[in-house]
Design an enzyme around this catalytic site. Structure first.
Site, PDB file in Angstrom:
ATOM      1  N   ASN A  52     107.706  75.014 -22.512  1.00 36.95           N
ATOM      2  CA  ASN A  52     108.300  74.052 -21.598  1.00 36.95           C
ATOM      3  C   ASN A  52     109.699  73.604 -21.976  1.00 36.95           C
ATOM      4  O   ASN A  52     110.059  72.443 -21.817  1.00 36.95           O
ATOM      5  CB  ASN A  52     107.411  72.809 -21.479  1.00 36.95           C
ATOM      6  CG  ASN A  52     105.973  73.157 -21.265  1.00 36.95           C
ATOM      7  OD1 ASN A  52     105.222  73.250 -22.226  1.00 36.95           O
ATOM      8  ND2 ASN A  52     105.599  73.417 -20.045  1.00 36.95           N
ATOM      9  N   LYS A  88      98.205  81.869 -23.468  1.00 40.68           N
ATOM     10  CA  LYS A  88      99.535  82.471 -23.479  1.00 40.68           C
ATOM     11  C   LYS A  88     100.192  82.327 -24.856  1.00 40.68           C
ATOM     12  O   LYS A  88     100.818  83.267 -25.362  1.00 40.68           O
ATOM     13  CB  LYS A  88     100.400  81.814 -22.401  1.00 40.68           C
ATOM     14  CG  LYS A  88     101.717  82.503 -22.174  1.00 40.68           C
ATOM     15  CD  LYS A  88     102.833  81.599 -22.605  1.00 40.68           C
ATOM     16  CE  LYS A  88     104.182  82.233 -22.260  1.00 40.68           C
ATOM     17  NZ  LYS A  88     105.281  81.353 -22.669  1.00 40.68           N
ATOM     18  N   HIS A 144     106.221  84.092 -15.065  1.00 45.72           N
ATOM     19  CA  HIS A 144     106.945  85.191 -14.427  1.00 45.72           C
ATOM     20  C   HIS A 144     106.079  86.443 -14.325  1.00 45.72           C
ATOM     21  O   HIS A 144     106.065  87.111 -13.289  1.00 45.72           O
ATOM     22  CB  HIS A 144     108.229  85.479 -15.219  1.00 45.72           C
ATOM     23  CG  HIS A 144     109.112  84.293 -15.377  1.00 45.72           C
ATOM     24  ND1 HIS A 144     109.771  83.704 -14.315  1.00 45.72           N
ATOM     25  CD2 HIS A 144     109.422  83.545 -16.460  1.00 45.72           C
ATOM     26  CE1 HIS A 144     110.465  82.665 -14.754  1.00 45.72           C
ATOM     27  NE2 HIS A 144     110.273  82.550 -16.055  1.00 45.72           N
ATOM     28  N   ASP A 204      93.665  83.951 -10.967  1.00 48.71           N
ATOM     29  CA  ASP A 204      94.436  82.914 -11.642  1.00 48.71           C
ATOM     30  C   ASP A 204      95.112  83.534 -12.862  1.00 48.71           C
ATOM     31  O   ASP A 204      95.008  84.725 -13.123  1.00 48.71           O
ATOM     32  CB  ASP A 204      93.555  81.725 -12.034  1.00 48.71           C
ATOM     33  CG  ASP A 204      92.435  82.126 -12.994  1.00 48.71           C
ATOM     34  OD1 ASP A 204      92.520  83.199 -13.600  1.00 48.71           O
ATOM     35  OD2 ASP A 204      91.466  81.355 -13.121  1.00 48.71           O
TER      36      ASP A 204
END
Length: 517
Positions: A321, A409, A429, A445
DNA sequence: CCTATCCCTACTGGCCCGTG
DNA sequence: CACGGGCCAGTAGGGATAGG
């Protein structure tokens, strides 16, 4: 298949807070039932000693309103088990009587750490100077400091954060030099070829593709795409557009994604100008490497290792983030303030927070980092994560994902960039482009996309394809989220008409709604 | 009844853009 | 120029519901 998945979910789990896992792990307990006092909230349930490895639904079942007071458990096994909801493998979590007893002695779990959100660029006007040190202060923090009446000084800002705070179009131009000529008319030809490939019926799949469809661990075993040929073709096309050659591990990627830049810094291999699309990444990486030469000596509690798993994990957390520049500077600032993880562990959380403030979300990230260090120290007696190197991939996933703030992730990034495993992280992305390319069902998802892509993409192309999809997802005006590229485009999108979804998007006839890719 | 899963929202700092 | 709203991205948590 369902039975198979269910069976895997029953993998036994052990609380992360067990003080002596080496003793407990030898136990073999039969499934039983544990009484848990009814409670009115998740926090209270945990305060009662219910491990947070318990699923939210199971924990909620402890609430009075549902009159559910029992929590099932299975058994310990003699191996490193997942210790909370394993979002990657889909395995499940249970709670054990012993765990509850231990946790009662520990007390309630630390305060909830809210999630994170992505940040973008930093406005140059938010960079201010104090004496000789230029400091970065966010608008929000300025406002907070003003409200609190706290003076703006070096104690509450992050030093050395005054350069390249904003990645503007001129930077992008530097990154994408000599790209235009690669986008020639022959792209149109290959585009047509791929269009036909994309609509090929499943009966025409290559043997390899069919095999993958049958044997993978994908949540969509009948969804055969992406075919291996597609993966290679997309890799080749995007490589032509965004960068030259193959992005072998340890070399630079033509992207300034913070995760990849951080990953590059963890590898000792040479970074050459030929391997990158622009001078910016190379200079930054080399500069960082030079700094690292000095810092490595005192960086961790594992002196023989140049870059540690813990470095990678913390670096990836810091990269969440925020921009690459900010996350890298936060990591450097943290290392500068606390050369070893032991010092971070022993430090005042506020000091740690201040050290990483330039990366954004400092309070949240500091708590998570300290929590990780605390957990490791409590369990291992030292702050070192190198032991995961002896684990297999599934065990590493379980081991790392049990930490709060470490999701699929983040784990996948550590595995791919640092541990050099054949992983395929799915960030926003990659997720968006995978759907646009028709590589996953529209209903997928992010986690299912990760599982599916990880099983479909050939190992030898995973690293390249991930880097290129991230780069393309940022730079291509057509493929960027909301049609807003973060940098100047490298050239015409080579994926036009790759799939019906892409064609629709490129036609401009489809107005994208919130939540759509 | 219990568990798994889907779907949704909260949280966070900062950027972009429109408005006054 | 200041301000506010929308948006971004990764994770955590909760409500509802399906399935064994």
């Amino acid at each position: 298949m369902a039975a198979c998945r269910r069976s895997s979910r029953l993998a036994p789990l052990v609380s992360q807070k067990l003080a002596a896992p080496c003793d407990v792990s030898k136990k073999l307990l039969l499934p039983t039932t544990v009484k848990v006092e009814p409670c009115v909230s998740l926090q209270e349930a945990r305060a009662q000693g219910v491990k947070d490895s318990l699923s939210s639904s199971s924990l909620r079942n402890c609430k009075i309103g549902r009159k559910k007071e029992t929590v099932s458990r299975t058994k310990f096994v003699d191996q490193a088990p997942p210790r909370k909801l394993d979002k990657i493998t889909g395995s499940f979590k249970v709670v054990k009587q012993e765990v509850c007893q231990v946790d009662k002695n520990i007390g309630p779990e630390p305060p909830h750490l809210p999630g994170l959100r992505q940040t973008r660029k930093v406005k140059s006007e938010d960079v201010e100077a104090t004496d000789d040190i230029k400091i970065y202060v966010s608008r929000a923090r300025k406002k907070k400091l003003k409200t609190e009446g706290t003076p703006l000084d070096g104690s509450n800002v992050c030093p050395g954060n005054n350069k390249e705070m904003k990645r503007d179009s001129s930077d992008a131009a530097t990154l994408v030099t000599a790209k235009e000529e690669t986008c020639s008319a022959d792209k149109v030809e290959t585009s047509k070829e791929i269009t036909s490939l994309a609509i090929v019926p499943s009966s025409n799949l290559s043997g390899q593709a069919v095999e993958l469809a049958v044997t993978s661990g994908s949540p969509y075993p009948d969804f055969a795409r992406p075919y291996p040929e597609e993966c290679y073709e997309v890799r080749n096309r995007l490589s032509q557009l965004h960068g030259t050659g193959s992005y072998a591990r340890g070399k630079s990627c033509p992207t300034i994604d913070p995760l990849q830049v951080l990953a590059l810094e963890y590898h000792s291999e040479e970074v050459t100008a030929a391997d990158t699309a622009g001078a910016l990444v190379v200079s930054e990486v080399e500069e960082q490497k030079r700094e690292d030469e000095h810092e490595d000596r005192t960086l961790t509690g594992c002196p023989s290792v140049r870059r540690t798993v813990l470095d990678s994990l913390v670096g990836t957390i810091l990269s969440q983030n925020t921009t690459d520049n900010n996350s890298r500077k936060a990591f450097a600032s943290l290392k500068q303030a606390f050369p070893t993880w032991e010092e971070v562990h022993a430090a005042d959380p506020k000091k740690v927070e201040d050290a990483i403030r330039c990366g954004g979300l400092a309070e949240t990230k500091a708590k998570r980092i300290i929590n990780i260090l605390d957990t490791i120290f409590t369990e291992r007696g030292s702050i070192c994560l190198e032991y995961v190197r002896s684990m297999n991939v599934d065990q590493i996933k379980a081991e790392l994902s049990r930490f709060k703030g470490v999701g699929p992730k983040t784990v996948a990034c550590v595995l791919m960039f640092h541990l050099e495993q054949n992983e395929f992280p799915v960030d926003t992305h990659v997720f968006r482009l995978s759907k646009m390319l028709g590589w996953v069902p529209a209903s997928a998802d992010r986690e299912k996309t990760y599982l599916h892509m990880n099983s479909r993409v050939p190992d030898e192309v995973k690293y390249d394809l991930h880097c290129l999809l991230v780069t393309h997802g940022k730079r291509c005006p057509r493929c960027a989220k909301g049609g807003r590229a973060q940098t100047a485009p490298d050239g015409p999108c080579p994926l036009i008409n790759w799939s019906p979804q892409m064609a629709l998007r490129s036609s401009g006839d489809v107005k994208l709604l919130k939540g759509e890719y």
